[in-house]
Design an enzyme around this catalytic site. Structure first.
Site, PDB file in Angstrom:
ATOM      1  N   HIS A   1     -26.042  23.799   4.646  1.00  0.00           N
ATOM      2  CA  HIS A   1     -25.676  22.377   4.631  1.00  0.00           C
ATOM      3  C   HIS A   1     -24.432  22.117   5.461  1.00  0.00           C
ATOM      4  CE1 HIS A   1     -28.707  21.611   1.561  1.00  0.00           C
ATOM      5  NE2 HIS A   1     -28.409  22.837   1.172  1.00  0.00           N
TER       6      HIS A   1
ATOM      7  N   LYS B   1       3.247  40.240  16.613  1.00  0.00           N
ATOM      8  CA  LYS B   1       4.257  40.652  15.623  1.00  0.00           C
ATOM      9  C   LYS B   1       5.635  40.689  16.272  1.00  0.00           C
ATOM     10  CE  LYS B   1       1.402  43.800  12.845  1.00  0.00           C
ATOM     11  NZ  LYS B   1       1.188  45.183  12.462  1.00  0.00           N
TER      12      LYS B   1
ATOM     13  N   LYS C   1      -0.015  50.243   3.908  1.00  0.00           N
ATOM     14  CA  LYS C   1      -0.045  51.593   4.472  1.00  0.00           C
ATOM     15  C   LYS C   1       1.327  51.958   5.047  1.00  0.00           C
ATOM     16  CE  LYS C   1      -2.303  54.259   8.091  1.00  0.00           C
ATOM     17  NZ  LYS C   1      -3.413  54.430   9.005  1.00  0.00           N
TER      18      LYS C   1
ATOM     19  N   GLU D   1       4.806  40.334   6.233  1.00  0.00           N
ATOM     20  CA  GLU D   1       4.250  39.426   5.221  1.00  0.00           C
ATOM     21  C   GLU D   1       4.317  40.072   3.837  1.00  0.00           C
ATOM     22  OE1 GLU D   1       2.834  40.255   8.091  1.00  0.00           O
ATOM     23  OE2 GLU D   1       1.631  38.632   8.956  1.00  0.00           O
TER      24      GLU D   1
ATOM     25  N   GLU E   1     -11.362  43.984  14.611  1.00  0.00           N
ATOM     26  CA  GLU E   1     -10.160  44.795  14.858  1.00  0.00           C
ATOM     27  C   GLU E   1     -10.571  46.171  15.389  1.00  0.00           C
ATOM     28  OE1 GLU E   1      -7.105  46.143  11.729  1.00  0.00           O
ATOM     29  OE2 GLU E   1      -6.123  44.366  12.508  1.00  0.00           O
TER      30      GLU E   1
ATOM     31  N   GLY F   1      -6.200  51.313   8.082  1.00  0.00           N
ATOM     32  CA  GLY F   1      -6.013  50.220   7.131  1.00  0.00           C
ATOM     33  C   GLY F   1      -7.319  49.543   6.744  1.00  0.00           C
ATOM     34  N   ARG F   2      -8.160  49.233   7.728  1.00  0.00           N
ATOM     35  CA  ARG F   2      -9.394  48.490   7.416  1.00  0.00           C
ATOM     36  C   ARG F   2     -10.484  49.384   6.821  1.00  0.00           C
ATOM     37  NH1 ARG F   2      -7.952  48.643  12.568  1.00  0.00           N
ATOM     38  NH2 ARG F   2      -9.250  49.651  14.139  1.00  0.00           N
TER      39      ARG F   2
END
Ligand code: F6P
Length: 535
Positions: free
Chosen positions: A371, A500, A196, A202, A340, A254-255
């Site tokens: 399990h 950040k 965005k 990253e 978030e 963003g999400r």
């Protein structure tokens, strides 16, 4: 705000959920909400008529309906960033205009969607090619909302995947991109940079690595890049031609962004038609959310169940347990969506919250989790409300017996968590095994299941693109309703900033160009350890 609900909770603390089923044989119907063929069964919780009324009253007092209309109406409900919240417009395929800041957002959404469809068709058909011909691999480089949504959905919809192979690279750990590039031929690979902001360290680091990899093999590496971003100036600085840049506005969080350009990789994988079905599913859930009375509204009821378990009863975590292996990335996707959005410490007016905000969300697909960590869910001292998801029909008709086994396991888990096993029953089991007296009782105590542990089940016909769209929109609106009730801003994420900033400052210290002397003792020691091996 939760005082009267907490009093109700105290009053029914010793009541077993099974008593509610005894008192109301049609409880499963009375305590379910449905949309089309999807059913949310919340009858295996300790919510009764009285509690439900109080929860609905809470939703009314907190003005959920007015906030909902403010969101759909384009108001700047993301106050700390002074933005509207209009991801729903991205799936408003055949709906009316959507106004914000005095303009209709739909014409530009439709134009971008048409461009995405054209590009996706070209990639899929071979009209758009790499230096070595038809595109065989697509690498989506993005992180957080620019990764989790399309990655989760691509896996969920693998039976519809008939386009090129898709890879998702998110981690700044070079292992991620190195392992991916090793599988691809640069001459037939398209790299999509999904960001965005187009500043995320990253993503930009991985994008530069991918560019260098392409540069070694093809004459025009930039021609094999596309960008998904709100920052057109930055995409052009990176060298990506405008015809392969798909933009969106800042009112798409963003999400919440997989419905628009950030969904391009998914669209290339499953085709524009299936992607449109995904959007239609989301749009249908939006309409239900806006129109259904609160008590019959699936997102509202899922939110109220969440509030009951987290803020009222104090259960700090929520397990998401899809009995649908292709939803394997749903828990990770929901971790970002829910944590978030609702992991905040102050209310809209900046005051400390006097209650807990959103829960810790975690999970794994069933039956695998059974399990691994279900032991704690069944017999641990903490109560973990569980949310099961399961499809009536699988995608493998030839393996129907396996699907039946899967469904039986899903139903068995919520039954076991409800029913438990009493000391008497455990004693009888041990007696049958030949134990007597004190030894029988000691062994029996290890085999007691307290039961009375709350679960919900979301059951749907089949994991199609449309149903996936419904499920994701359902969770988005659930998070929204919870946020409104908590009085917080679900659409900012200031909590990610400090890490950040510090990572940027630590870069030169870690690489040995700057001193760690102003850092705390632990950080200094870690840097020293790192430098010892790095040098
Ligand atoms: O750091 C958190 C975050 O801002 C998320 O909210 C977002 O989804 C992610 O980073 C990626 O951001 P971008 O799409 O701008 O690269």
């Amino acid at each position: 705000m939760f005082d009267s609900l907490k009093q109700k909770a105290t009053a029914v603390a010793d009541r077993h959920i099974l008593e509610l089923f005894d008192a109301d044989p049609a409880r499963a119907t009375h305590f379910s909400a449905s949309f089309e063929d999807m059913v949310l069964d919340y009858s295996k919780t300790n919510i009764d008529d009285d509690t439900r009324s109080a929860l609905l009253e809470l939703a009314r007092t907190q003005d959920v309906e007015a906030h909902r209309e403010a969101m759909f109406g384009g108001a700047h409900i993301n106050e700390t960033e002074d933005r509207a919240v209009l991801h729903t417009a991205l799936r408003n395929l055949d709906g009316d205009s959507v106004m914000t800041d005095g303009g209709d957002v739909m014409p530009s959404i439709r134009a971008t969607l048409a461009r995405m469809e054209g590009f996706a068709r070209d990639v899929r058909s071979g009209n758009y090619v790499g230096a070595g011909g038809q595109i065989r691999d697509v690498i989506n480089i993005g992180i957080g909302g620019s990764d989790l949504g399309p990655a989760m959905a691509t896996r969920a919809l693998s039976p519809y995947h008939d386009g090129p192979r898709l890879h998702f690279v998110s981690n700044v750990d070079g292992a991620d991109i190195a392992d991916t590039l090793r599988q691809c031929d640069p001459r037939t690979t398209l790299v999509i940079v999904a960001s965005k902001t187009f500043t995320t360290i990253e993503t930009m680091t991985n994008a530069r690595t991918a560019k260098a990899w392409l540069s070694d093999a093809v004459a025009d590496p930039a021609a094999q890049f596309a960008a998904l971003s709100t920052a057109a100036d930055k995409t052009s600085d990176f060298g990506i031609a405008p015809e392969r840049v798909f933009g969106f506005a800042d009112w798409v969080g963003g999400r919440y962004s997989m419905w628009g350009p950030i969904g391009l990789s998914l669209m290339i994988a499953i085709g524009p038609e299936a992607f449109a079905s995904f959007l239609r599913g989301g749009q249908a859930m939006d309409r239900h959310f806006r129109a259904a009375p609160l008590g019959e509204n699936v997102p509202v009821m899922l939110a109220l169940v969440g509030i009951w378990h987290n803020q009222v009863l104090g259960h700090a975590t929520r397990a998401v347990l899809p009995y649908d292996n292709r939803l394997g990335r749903l828990p990770a996707y929901l971790q970002q969506l829910e944590m978030e959005s609702n992991g905040k410490r102050v209310s809209m007016d900046g005051k400390d919250l006097p209650y807990d905000s959103g829960p810790v969300v975690w999970g794994e697909p069933g039956t695998n989790g059974q399990h691994a960590f279900y032991q704690l869910i069944h017999q641990g001292t903490r109560v973990v409300p569980c949310e099961f998801l399961v499809a009536a029909v699988g995608h493998e008709p030839e393996l129907r017996h396996q699907h039946e086994l899967l469904v039986a396991n899903c139903f068995a888990q919520s039954e076991a968590l409800l029913r438990g096993r009493s000391f008497d029953e455990a004693q009888a089991i041990m007696e049958k095994k030949g134990h007597t007296g004190e030894e029988r009782d000691r062994q029996a105590r290890h085999r007691v299941f307290p039961g009375n542990r709350p679960t919900t089940t979301l059951i749907y016909p089949k994991l199609t693109p449309e149903i996936l769209g419904q499920i994701i929109a359902l969770y988005e609106h659930r998070v929204f309703v919870e946020g409104v009730i908590l009085g917080i801003n679900s659409f900012d994420q200031w909590g990610v900033e400090l890490g950040k900033e510090l990572a940027t400052a630590l870069g030169p210290i870690v690489s040995g160009e700057a001193s760690a002397e102003n850092k705390d003792g632990s950080t200094q020691a870690l840097v020293a350890y790192f430098r010892r091996f790095a040098d």
